[in-house]
Scaffold this active site. Structure first.
Site, short mmCIF file in Angstrom:
data_model
loop_
_atom_site.label_atom_id
_atom_site.label_comp_id
_atom_site.label_asym_id
_atom_site.label_seq_id
_atom_site.Cartn_x
_atom_site.Cartn_y
_atom_site.Cartn_z
CG PHE A 1 -2.16 0.75 1.13
CD1 PHE A 1 -3.37 0.11 0.90
CD2 PHE A 1 -2.17 2.14 1.24
CE1 PHE A 1 -4.56 0.82 0.79
CE2 PHE A 1 -3.34 2.85 1.13
CZ PHE A 1 -4.54 2.19 0.90
CB ALA B 1 0.80 -0.48 7.51
CG PHE B 2 -4.29 -4.46 9.60
CD1 PHE B 2 -4.75 -3.71 10.67
CD2 PHE B 2 -4.71 -5.79 9.50
CE1 PHE B 2 -5.58 -4.26 11.63
CE2 PHE B 2 -5.54 -6.35 10.44
CZ PHE B 2 -5.98 -5.58 11.52
CD GLU B 3 -2.87 -6.90 5.72
OE1 GLU B 3 -2.42 -5.86 5.20
OE2 GLU B 3 -4.06 -7.03 6.08
CB ALA C 1 3.74 4.84 3.56
CB VAL C 2 -0.38 4.53 7.82
CG1 VAL C 2 -1.90 4.51 7.93
CG2 VAL C 2 0.17 3.13 7.99
CB THR D 1 -7.30 5.55 5.37
OG1 THR D 1 -8.13 4.66 6.12
CG2 THR D 1 -6.08 5.90 6.17
CG HIS E 1 -9.48 2.24 8.00
ND1 HIS E 1 -10.13 2.52 6.83
CD2 HIS E 1 -8.55 1.31 7.68
CE1 HIS E 1 -9.62 1.79 5.85
NE2 HIS E 1 -8.65 1.05 6.34
CG PHE F 1 7.33 1.39 13.93
CD1 PHE F 1 6.23 0.61 13.62
CD2 PHE F 1 7.18 2.76 13.96
CE1 PHE F 1 4.99 1.19 13.34
CE2 PHE F 1 5.95 3.36 13.69
CZ PHE F 1 4.86 2.56 13.37
#
Ligand code: INI
Length: 166
Positions: A23, A57-59, A81-82, A87, A89, A114
């Site tokens: 992502f 990133a969730f995974e 990268a979020v 988003t 969420h 991280f």
């Protein structure tokens, strides 16, 4: 004098993995390059660096857990990268990535670092992916190598101390 321990940034004897989220790939590919280049510059042999792609990133924590369980690595770096603007969420994805990666590190006892950018917008993310503010992938790999080389120093010292008390 206090005894001082610091892990050298010498990766010659290390096996490392980078887990990278797809992502926002235009950003994460730069974080990946920063992490891999830094590992090579620190002496990690090319054949001792593995790269694992995950959807987002969730995974990252789950793949990091698999790699930690394999016993094949001395350190793992997670990059992603979020971006808040993209988003609703954001807080869930960023929060779960951070908490999950920290959990894997503590539960496995392995350095799992991280390298996830959490930013308000794309420009801030670009600045942290090899732009004006550095490269989070590079920082995270340096932290992974330092922690991986620190561990045996601390372990050996504690073993000596226990031996001298026996
Ligand atoms: N994943 C990211 O890595 N960055 C993001 O900014 C993002 N946004 O915007 O939603 C994102 N979402 C996907 C998420 O990580 C999971 O892959 C998905 O929810 C499936 O579990």
């Amino acid at each position: 004098m206090p005894r001082t321990f610091e892990g050298p940034l010498d990766g010659a004897a290390l096996r490392v993995a980078v887990v990278v989220a797809r992502f926002n790939e235009l950003i994460t590919e730069k974080l990946l390059a920063g992490a891999v280049d830094t590992a090579l510059e620190s002496g990690v042999p090319d054949e001792s660096i593995d790269v694992v792609w995950v959807p987002g990133a969730f995974e990252l924590p789950m793949a990091a857990q698999w790699l930690a369980d394999s016993g094949a690595y001395d350190a793992i770096t997670c990059v992603g990268a979020v971006i808040r603007g993209e988003t609703p969420h954001f807080d869930f994805v960023a929060g779960e990535a951070a908490r999950g990666i920290a959990d894997v590190a503590r539960e496995s006892g392995l350095p799992v670092t991280f390298g996830v950018i959490t930013s308000d917008n794309l420009a801030q993310a670009q600045a942290r992916a090899g732009g004006a503010v550095g490269n989070k992938g590079r920082e995270a790999m340096l932290a992974a190598i330092e922690m991986a080389t620190l561990r045996p120093l601390v372990d050996a010292s504690m073993a000596r101390r226990e031996g001298s008390l026996a």
